[in-house]
Design an enzyme around this catalytic site. Structure first.
Site, PDB file in Angstrom:
ATOM      1  N   GLY A  23       0.819  -1.213   0.000  1.00  0.00           N
ATOM      2  CA  GLY A  23       0.000   0.000   0.000  1.00  0.00           C
ATOM      3  C   GLY A  23       0.851   1.260   0.000  1.00  0.00           C
ATOM      4  O   GLY A  23       0.591   2.218  -0.724  1.00  0.00           O
ATOM      5  N   ARG A  27       7.246   1.864   1.344  1.00  0.00           N
ATOM      6  CA  ARG A  27       7.509   0.427   1.526  1.00  0.00           C
ATOM      7  C   ARG A  27       7.995  -0.165   0.188  1.00  0.00           C
ATOM      8  O   ARG A  27       8.901  -0.996   0.145  1.00  0.00           O
ATOM      9  CB  ARG A  27       6.239  -0.270   2.016  1.00  0.00           C
ATOM     10  CG  ARG A  27       6.335  -1.755   2.233  1.00  0.00           C
ATOM     11  CD  ARG A  27       7.403  -2.151   3.210  1.00  0.00           C
ATOM     12  NE  ARG A  27       7.188  -1.726   4.589  1.00  0.00           N
ATOM     13  CZ  ARG A  27       6.576  -2.449   5.511  1.00  0.00           C
ATOM     14  NH1 ARG A  27       6.071  -3.608   5.183  1.00  0.00           N
ATOM     15  NH2 ARG A  27       6.468  -2.014   6.751  1.00  0.00           N
ATOM     16  N   ARG A  46       2.566  11.787  -8.224  1.00  0.00           N
ATOM     17  CA  ARG A  46       1.874  11.801  -6.919  1.00  0.00           C
ATOM     18  C   ARG A  46       2.636  11.015  -5.842  1.00  0.00           C
ATOM     19  O   ARG A  46       2.037  10.470  -4.903  1.00  0.00           O
ATOM     20  CB  ARG A  46       0.468  11.218  -7.043  1.00  0.00           C
ATOM     21  CG  ARG A  46      -0.471  12.046  -7.912  1.00  0.00           C
ATOM     22  CD  ARG A  46      -1.787  11.314  -8.129  1.00  0.00           C
ATOM     23  NE  ARG A  46      -2.694  12.093  -8.964  1.00  0.00           N
ATOM     24  CZ  ARG A  46      -3.727  12.786  -8.489  1.00  0.00           C
ATOM     25  NH1 ARG A  46      -3.955  12.831  -7.193  1.00  0.00           N
ATOM     26  NH2 ARG A  46      -4.511  13.465  -9.311  1.00  0.00           N
ATOM     27  N   ARG A  90      -0.427  -8.401  -4.237  1.00  0.00           N
ATOM     28  CA  ARG A  90      -0.588  -7.401  -3.172  1.00  0.00           C
ATOM     29  C   ARG A  90       0.044  -7.974  -1.902  1.00  0.00           C
ATOM     30  O   ARG A  90      -0.192  -9.110  -1.521  1.00  0.00           O
ATOM     31  CB  ARG A  90      -2.057  -7.087  -2.923  1.00  0.00           C
ATOM     32  CG  ARG A  90      -2.306  -6.396  -1.589  1.00  0.00           C
ATOM     33  CD  ARG A  90      -3.606  -5.674  -1.460  1.00  0.00           C
ATOM     34  NE  ARG A  90      -3.969  -5.506  -0.051  1.00  0.00           N
ATOM     35  CZ  ARG A  90      -3.333  -4.713   0.813  1.00  0.00           C
ATOM     36  NH1 ARG A  90      -2.261  -4.023   0.430  1.00  0.00           N
ATOM     37  NH2 ARG A  90      -3.715  -4.646   2.077  1.00  0.00           N
ATOM     38  N   SER A  93      -0.997  -5.398   5.089  1.00  0.00           N
ATOM     39  CA  SER A  93      -1.312  -5.732   6.477  1.00  0.00           C
ATOM     40  C   SER A  93      -2.822  -5.819   6.625  1.00  0.00           C
ATOM     41  O   SER A  93      -3.579  -5.341   5.783  1.00  0.00           O
ATOM     42  CB  SER A  93      -0.758  -4.662   7.420  1.00  0.00           C
ATOM     43  OG  SER A  93      -1.358  -3.413   7.114  1.00  0.00           O
ATOM     44  N   ASP A 207      -2.726  -6.416  13.515  1.00  0.00           N
ATOM     45  CA  ASP A 207      -3.468  -6.229  14.758  1.00  0.00           C
ATOM     46  C   ASP A 207      -4.665  -7.166  14.791  1.00  0.00           C
ATOM     47  O   ASP A 207      -5.035  -7.762  13.789  1.00  0.00           O
ATOM     48  CB  ASP A 207      -3.916  -4.778  14.940  1.00  0.00           C
ATOM     49  CG  ASP A 207      -4.359  -4.114  13.650  1.00  0.00           C
ATOM     50  OD1 ASP A 207      -3.840  -4.459  12.578  1.00  0.00           O
ATOM     51  OD2 ASP A 207      -5.235  -3.252  13.718  1.00  0.00           O
ATOM     52  N   ARG A 220       6.500  -6.769  13.589  1.00  0.00           N
ATOM     53  CA  ARG A 220       6.060  -6.445  12.229  1.00  0.00           C
ATOM     54  C   ARG A 220       7.158  -6.785  11.229  1.00  0.00           C
ATOM     55  O   ARG A 220       6.924  -7.307  10.160  1.00  0.00           O
ATOM     56  CB  ARG A 220       5.690  -4.962  12.142  1.00  0.00           C
ATOM     57  CG  ARG A 220       4.233  -4.680  12.482  1.00  0.00           C
ATOM     58  CD  ARG A 220       3.773  -3.325  11.989  1.00  0.00           C
ATOM     59  NE  ARG A 220       4.496  -2.221  12.631  1.00  0.00           N
ATOM     60  CZ  ARG A 220       4.188  -1.754  13.831  1.00  0.00           C
ATOM     61  NH1 ARG A 220       3.198  -2.297  14.516  1.00  0.00           N
ATOM     62  NH2 ARG A 220       4.853  -0.757  14.362  1.00  0.00           N
TER      63      ARG A 220
HETATM   64  N1  LIG Z   1      -9.877  -1.339   7.531  1.00  0.00           N
HETATM   65  C1  LIG Z   1      -8.743  -1.880   8.067  1.00  0.00           C
HETATM   66  N2  LIG Z   1      -8.808  -2.394   9.306  1.00  0.00           N
HETATM   67  C2  LIG Z   1      -7.712  -2.918   9.838  1.00  0.00           C
HETATM   68 CL1  LIG Z   1      -7.815  -3.561  11.414  1.00  0.00          CL
HETATM   69  C3  LIG Z   1      -6.505  -2.946   9.124  1.00  0.00           C
HETATM   70  N3  LIG Z   1      -5.255  -3.393   9.393  1.00  0.00           N
HETATM   71  C4  LIG Z   1      -4.507  -3.134   8.320  1.00  0.00           C
HETATM   72  N4  LIG Z   1      -5.258  -2.522   7.351  1.00  0.00           N
HETATM   73  C5  LIG Z   1      -4.686  -2.111   6.059  1.00  0.00           C
HETATM   74  O1  LIG Z   1      -3.838  -0.987   6.356  1.00  0.00           O
HETATM   75  C6  LIG Z   1      -4.362   0.207   5.809  1.00  0.00           C
HETATM   76  C7  LIG Z   1      -5.102   0.936   6.899  1.00  0.00           C
HETATM   77  O2  LIG Z   1      -4.224   1.206   7.974  1.00  0.00           O
HETATM   78  C8  LIG Z   1      -5.262  -0.211   4.666  1.00  0.00           C
HETATM   79  O3  LIG Z   1      -4.526  -0.102   3.447  1.00  0.00           O
HETATM   80  C9  LIG Z   1      -5.641  -1.675   4.963  1.00  0.00           C
HETATM   81  O4  LIG Z   1      -5.478  -2.508   3.827  1.00  0.00           O
HETATM   82  C10 LIG Z   1      -6.507  -2.387   7.826  1.00  0.00           C
HETATM   83  N5  LIG Z   1      -7.633  -1.867   7.305  1.00  0.00           N
END
Ligand SMILES: Nc1nc(Cl)c2ncn([C@@H]3O[C@H](CO)[C@@H](O)[C@H]3O)c2n1
Length: 235
Positions: A23, A27, A46, A90, A93, A207, A220
């Protein structure tokens, strides 16, 4: 039609047929500088950095996707439809929503449920199931097994919202067996399917919404390395 509005590359072949997409563009820079031989940056539009290099002699690219389906929807569409990309992996996280999915686990999204209306563009007479490509899935599982890296495989949720006004809504997805929440895979899977290309999503659990645990920086890093080992071998 290149260069495209979001990727400033004017020649075919600058971007490899297989692209890793974290993302975060920073990274992508870290991955290029750490894992690829002779990385060359091909995009800075961008600040969505993209790089091409080789891994064990094989040409591979790595580029940020941004957060959310609108963002990965733009970049993966241009890569797949204008730059001849055949495989997008992809790497990201996610947040666990099952008791037995622990932080630091590696998850592969076999399918990606979603709250997005991304599929509405296809005017289908039913509910589409965004699904990972089997050739990539099969190879990823073999790599993980050979490296003795445990992975969990199943349905993930690609959500449009990170801060949901109903914080416990994830429990309804958990009842359906969804393993974890992220925000990109479903749009990637739909773009790849529509383009006749391959995509897969390999995630580290950063998490847990169940235990409210979060990984330390060091944890991590370890799980990131495991995910990268699978993704690079897969590329
Ligand atoms: N909705 C959501 N919720 C949790 Cl608990 C997440 N943990 C990692 N991500 C990812 O990390 C980014 C958000 O911190 C997003 O790109 C998503 O893909 C999460 N996105």
């Amino acid at each position: 039609m290149i260069p495209t509005p979001h990727i400033n590359v004017s020649e075919q072949g600058v971007i490899a047929e297989t692209v890793l997409m974290p993302g975060d563009p920073l990274r992508a820079k870290f991955i290029a500088e750490t894992y690829l031989e002779n990385p060359v940056q091909f995009n800075s539009v961008r600040n969505m950095f993209g790089f091409t290099g080789t891994y064990k002699g094989k040409k591979v690219s790595v580029m940020g996707s941004g957060m959310g389906m609108p963002s990965i929807g733009i970049y993966s569409y241009e890569l797949l439809n204008f730059y001849g990309v055949k495989n997008i992996i992809r790497i990201g996280s996610c947040g666990a929503i099952q008791e037995d999915v622990k932080i630091r686990d590696i998850i592969i999204g076999m399918s990606a449920s979603t709250t997005s209306n991304y599929a509405s563009q296809y005017n289908l007479p039913g509910t589409y199931a965004p699904t990972a490509s089997w050739p990539l899935m099969k190879k990823a599982l073999t790599i993980a097994e050979n490296k003795a890296i445990p992975v969990k495989v199943g349905n993930i949720l690609s959500a449009d919202i990170f801060y949901d006004d109903e914080p416990e809504v994830w429990k309804r997805w958990a009842r359906m067996g969804v393993l974890a929440i992220e925000m990109e895979a479903a749009a990637l899977y739909m773009n790849a399917a529509r383009a006749g290309a391959n995509a897969i999503c390999i995630l580290t659990v950063s998490d847990s919404l169940v235990s409210h645990e979060a990984t330390s920086a060091e944890e991590r890093q370890t799980s990131f390395t495991n995910m990268m080992e699978i993704a690079l071998e897969l590329a």
